[in-house]
Design a protein around this motif. Sequence first.
Motif, PDB file in Angstrom:
ATOM      1  N   THR A  63       0.300  -1.066  -0.251  1.00 44.62           N
ATOM      2  CA  THR A  63      -0.383  -0.322  -0.020  1.00 44.62           C
ATOM      3  C   THR A  63       0.955   1.022  -0.410  1.00 44.62           C
ATOM      4  N   ASP A  64       0.031   2.615  -0.905  1.00 46.31           N
ATOM      5  CA  ASP A  64       1.383   3.524  -0.649  1.00 46.31           C
ATOM      6  C   ASP A  64       1.376   4.148   0.667  1.00 46.31           C
ATOM      7  N   PRO A  65       2.609   3.889   0.616  1.00 46.72           N
ATOM      8  CA  PRO A  65       3.624   4.561   2.154  1.00 46.72           C
ATOM      9  C   PRO A  65       2.602   6.053   2.982  1.00 46.72           C
ATOM     10  N   TRP A  66       1.922   7.245   2.280  1.00 45.51           N
ATOM     11  CA  TRP A  66       1.754   7.237   3.373  1.00 45.51           C
ATOM     12  C   TRP A  66       0.800   7.390   3.333  1.00 45.51           C
ATOM     13  N   GLU A  67      -0.387   6.368   2.908  1.00 42.76           N
ATOM     14  CA  GLU A  67      -1.413   5.972   3.920  1.00 42.76           C
ATOM     15  C   GLU A  67      -0.628   4.552   4.990  1.00 42.76           C
ATOM     16  N   ARG A  68       0.392   4.094   4.875  1.00 40.95           N
ATOM     17  CA  ARG A  68       0.324   2.807   6.306  1.00 40.95           C
ATOM     18  C   ARG A  68       0.908   4.284   7.008  1.00 40.95           C
ATOM     19  N   TYR A  69       1.531   5.539   6.210  1.00 40.13           N
ATOM     20  CA  TYR A  69       1.807   6.545   7.524  1.00 40.13           C
ATOM     21  C   TYR A  69       0.999   7.324   7.877  1.00 40.13           C
ATOM     22  N   GLY A  70      -0.360   7.907   7.451  1.00 39.59           N
ATOM     23  CA  GLY A  70      -1.486   7.964   7.781  1.00 39.59           C
ATOM     24  C   GLY A  70      -2.456   7.206   8.790  1.00 39.59           C
ATOM     25  N   MET A  71      -2.016   5.452   8.789  1.00 35.86           N
ATOM     26  CA  MET A  71      -2.912   4.748   9.820  1.00 35.86           C
ATOM     27  C   MET A  71      -2.225   4.981  11.199  1.00 35.86           C
ATOM     28  N   THR A  72      -0.933   4.727  10.584  1.00 33.67           N
ATOM     29  CA  THR A  72       0.265   4.626  12.134  1.00 33.67           C
ATOM     30  C   THR A  72      -0.198   4.920  12.474  1.00 33.67           C
ATOM     31  N   GLU A  73       0.216   6.657  12.239  1.00 32.55           N
ATOM     32  CA  GLU A  73       0.052   8.064  12.762  1.00 32.55           C
ATOM     33  C   GLU A  73      -1.338   7.906  13.513  1.00 32.55           C
ATOM     34  N   LEU A  74      -2.645   7.302  13.432  1.00 32.82           N
ATOM     35  CA  LEU A  74      -3.746   7.448  13.753  1.00 32.82           C
ATOM     36  C   LEU A  74      -4.051   6.518  15.210  1.00 32.82           C
ATOM     37  N   ALA A  75      -2.890   5.366  15.240  1.00 33.67           N
ATOM     38  CA  ALA A  75      -3.398   4.207  15.767  1.00 33.67           C
ATOM     39  C   ALA A  75      -2.417   4.790  16.754  1.00 33.67           C
ATOM     40  N   THR A  76      -0.883   5.394  16.894  1.00 34.07           N
ATOM     41  CA  THR A  76      -0.200   5.713  17.739  1.00 34.07           C
ATOM     42  C   THR A  76      -0.533   7.418  18.227  1.00 34.07           C
ATOM     43  N   CYS A  77      -1.314   8.017  18.043  1.00 34.08           N
ATOM     44  CA  CYS A  77      -0.931   9.523  18.843  1.00 34.08           C
ATOM     45  C   CYS A  77      -1.861   9.379  20.223  1.00 34.08           C
ATOM     46  N   SER A  78      -2.549   8.805  20.353  1.00 28.17           N
ATOM     47  CA  SER A  78      -2.914   8.377  21.810  1.00 28.17           C
ATOM     48  C   SER A  78      -1.714   8.307  23.333  1.00 28.17           C
ATOM     49  N   ASN A  79      -0.426   7.860  22.346  1.00 30.36           N
ATOM     50  CA  ASN A  79      -0.113   7.244  23.909  1.00 30.36           C
ATOM     51  C   ASN A  79       1.111   8.244  23.588  1.00 30.36           C
TER      52      ASN A  79
END
Length: 219
Positions: A63-79
């Motif tokens: 998958t496009d790297p910026w899509e993967r980056y965006g998903m990972t950012e959403l997943a980690t922002c609360s920690n």
Amino acid sequence: MPKTRIYCSTQKPLKIGIMGGTFDPVHYGHLVTAEAASDLFSLSTVIFVPSGRPPHKRAFSVTDPWERYGMTELATCSNLRFRMCDIEVCRPGYSYTIDTVRAFRTAYGEEAELYFITGADAILEIMTWHRIDELMKECHFIAAYRPGYDREHLRDAVEQMSRDFSQRIHLIEVPALAISSTDIRRRLQEGRTIKYLLPEPVIHRIAERGLYVGSGTHE
């Protein structure tokens, strides 16, 4: 696009976890692994570094790297102990771990302890990694494995490496690693639920962007 950033801290001594991976998509197994490594090794922070063009997946569609980056950012922002770095996404060409670790070494200095967090399967192939002799001198490795994994086989394989290498590889068991990105992609292609396998914001992003639906399964 986000600017490449490597977060620095005033905390001493610095123990930095580098969570590398494709994150296609990121899931709770990744997050639990990062949290467990942070707790067990008293890491100052864990920095997620989504790969740009992973050389070990040249034969697969990623998958496009910026899509993967965006998903990972959403997943980690609360920690509060988790951070993001887009160094590999911004880097042209293939993403090699040695280049990323060297960049962190430059940013944090020689006194910092760097821990690269990865999976057991990757550790079994580590001797094939690009410039592995140099890489092993720069950081420790934390290898996460799921319950039921043949730990003795993994330990034997690690010990068969050179003595210096084996002392820099640490094994941890992570129950949530029963979850896999491959299974999540397959579920989406088959129209099955992925609820509770990954954070809700990531599920919503996948739905909004129509990711993985109708695409061929890759490893």
